[in-house]
Design a protein around this motif. Structure first.
Motif, PDB file in Angstrom:
ATOM      1  N   GLY A 111       0.741  -1.153  -0.030  1.00 54.49           N
ATOM      2  CA  GLY A 111      -0.052  -0.068   0.010  1.00 54.49           C
ATOM      3  C   GLY A 111       0.775   1.190   0.099  1.00 54.49           C
ATOM      4  O   GLY A 111       2.232   1.122  -0.005  1.00 54.49           O
ATOM      5  N   GLN A 112       0.123   2.253   0.171  1.00 52.33           N
ATOM      6  CA  GLN A 112       0.912   3.698   0.290  1.00 52.33           C
ATOM      7  C   GLN A 112       1.182   4.003   1.322  1.00 52.33           C
ATOM      8  O   GLN A 112       2.155   5.083   1.446  1.00 52.33           O
ATOM      9  CB  GLN A 112      -0.079   4.771  -0.448  1.00 52.33           C
ATOM     10  CG  GLN A 112      -0.515   4.730  -1.984  1.00 52.33           C
ATOM     11  CD  GLN A 112       0.817   4.667  -2.886  1.00 52.33           C
ATOM     12  OE1 GLN A 112       1.703   5.587  -2.845  1.00 52.33           O
ATOM     13  NE2 GLN A 112       0.775   3.604  -3.766  1.00 52.33           N
ATOM     14  N   GLY A 113       0.805   3.640   2.320  1.00 49.29           N
ATOM     15  CA  GLY A 113       1.262   3.667   3.735  1.00 49.29           C
ATOM     16  C   GLY A 113       0.439   4.873   4.474  1.00 49.29           C
ATOM     17  O   GLY A 113      -0.217   5.563   3.777  1.00 49.29           O
ATOM     18  N   THR A 114       0.464   4.712   5.753  1.00 54.61           N
ATOM     19  CA  THR A 114      -0.214   5.571   6.550  1.00 54.61           C
ATOM     20  C   THR A 114       0.383   6.237   7.768  1.00 54.61           C
ATOM     21  O   THR A 114       1.362   5.445   8.409  1.00 54.61           O
ATOM     22  CB  THR A 114      -1.466   5.236   7.339  1.00 54.61           C
ATOM     23  OG1 THR A 114      -2.520   6.286   7.880  1.00 54.61           O
ATOM     24  CG2 THR A 114      -1.299   3.994   8.016  1.00 54.61           C
ATOM     25  N   GLN A 115       0.596   7.402   8.092  1.00 55.97           N
ATOM     26  CA  GLN A 115       1.699   8.035   8.977  1.00 55.97           C
ATOM     27  C   GLN A 115       1.012   7.786  10.562  1.00 55.97           C
ATOM     28  O   GLN A 115      -0.164   8.061  10.750  1.00 55.97           O
ATOM     29  CB  GLN A 115       1.850   9.420   8.795  1.00 55.97           C
ATOM     30  CG  GLN A 115       2.592  10.423   9.881  1.00 55.97           C
ATOM     31  CD  GLN A 115       4.173   9.589   9.745  1.00 55.97           C
ATOM     32  OE1 GLN A 115       4.557   9.769   8.537  1.00 55.97           O
ATOM     33  NE2 GLN A 115       4.671   9.521  10.937  1.00 55.97           N
ATOM     34  N   VAL A 116       1.689   7.395  11.333  1.00 54.78           N
ATOM     35  CA  VAL A 116       1.592   7.319  12.756  1.00 54.78           C
ATOM     36  C   VAL A 116       2.543   8.157  13.433  1.00 54.78           C
ATOM     37  O   VAL A 116       3.746   7.880  13.344  1.00 54.78           O
ATOM     38  CB  VAL A 116       1.546   5.646  13.291  1.00 54.78           C
ATOM     39  CG1 VAL A 116       1.259   5.563  14.821  1.00 54.78           C
ATOM     40  CG2 VAL A 116       0.333   5.175  12.592  1.00 54.78           C
ATOM     41  N   THR A 117       2.053   9.182  14.367  1.00 53.84           N
ATOM     42  CA  THR A 117       2.919   9.847  14.996  1.00 53.84           C
ATOM     43  C   THR A 117       2.732   9.792  16.526  1.00 53.84           C
ATOM     44  O   THR A 117       1.432   9.971  17.046  1.00 53.84           O
ATOM     45  CB  THR A 117       3.071  11.103  14.543  1.00 53.84           C
ATOM     46  OG1 THR A 117       3.244  11.445  13.280  1.00 53.84           O
ATOM     47  CG2 THR A 117       3.871  11.872  15.387  1.00 53.84           C
ATOM     48  N   VAL A 118       3.538   9.282  17.473  1.00 56.38           N
ATOM     49  CA  VAL A 118       3.253   9.356  18.787  1.00 56.38           C
ATOM     50  C   VAL A 118       3.942  10.337  19.583  1.00 56.38           C
ATOM     51  O   VAL A 118       5.373  10.108  19.462  1.00 56.38           O
ATOM     52  CB  VAL A 118       3.469   8.092  19.219  1.00 56.38           C
ATOM     53  CG1 VAL A 118       3.018   7.574  20.560  1.00 56.38           C
ATOM     54  CG2 VAL A 118       2.883   6.862  18.415  1.00 56.38           C
ATOM     55  N   SER A 119       3.232  11.069  20.246  1.00 52.33           N
ATOM     56  CA  SER A 119       4.073  12.129  20.869  1.00 52.33           C
ATOM     57  C   SER A 119       4.250  11.731  22.179  1.00 52.33           C
ATOM     58  O   SER A 119       3.607  10.953  23.048  1.00 52.33           O
ATOM     59  CB  SER A 119       3.408  13.364  20.747  1.00 52.33           C
ATOM     60  OG  SER A 119       1.969  13.478  21.442  1.00 52.33           O
ATOM     61  N   SER A 120       5.373  12.349  23.164  1.00 55.47           N
ATOM     62  CA  SER A 120       5.733  11.804  24.520  1.00 55.47           C
ATOM     63  C   SER A 120       5.078  12.916  25.295  1.00 55.47           C
ATOM     64  O   SER A 120       4.600  14.006  25.091  1.00 55.47           O
ATOM     65  CB  SER A 120       7.179  11.838  24.437  1.00 55.47           C
ATOM     66  OG  SER A 120       7.539  13.245  24.387  1.00 55.47           O
TER      67      SER A 120
END
Length: 127
Positions: free
Chosen positions: A118-127
């Motif tokens: 697939g094209q990908g999906t962004q996952v961002t986890v902040s602290s």
């Protein structure tokens, strides 16, 4: 030829949960083993989780074992990645991948074994 489309990424805080989805089209879903990989900035794409063609076996990277769960719904041609207790180091673009195989019970953690992405999906986890 199967096409894959991911969704469900986003920005969350450490400790939160997310569920990624990947819908397959253009192929016979149940004939593919499926997997999730991820790629963080400046790093190689790495294996996260996989499920066998018969959906009876799963395998996980050590870094996500016990926190992530891969599952699928053959009726919806969809594979999921449930991500719990997210950490900042889980930040990456997550890719769904499919592997055509005649073996129903095998799993592979090798990126090169997967021919469809697939094209990908962004996952961002902040602290």
């Amino acid at each position: 030829q199967v096409q894959l489309a991911e969704s469900g990424g986003g920005l969350v805080q450490a400790g939160d949960s997310l569920r990624l989805s990947c819908v397959a089209s253009g192929g016979t879903f149940r004939t593919y083993a499926l997997a999730w990989f991820r790629q963080a900035p400046g790093k190689e794409r790495e294996f996260v989780a996989t499920i066998s063609r018969d959906r009876g076996r799963t395998s996980y990277a050590d870094s996500v074992k016990g926190r992530f769960d891969i599952s699928s719904d053959n009726a919806k041609n969809t594979v999921y990645l449930q991500m719990n207790s997210l950490k900042p180091e889980d930040t990456a673009v997550y890719y769904c991948a499919a592997r055509a195989t005649t073996w129903s019970f095998t799993v592979s953690t090798t990126r090169g074994d997967y021919g469809y992405w697939g094209q990908g999906t962004q996952v961002t986890v902040s602290s």
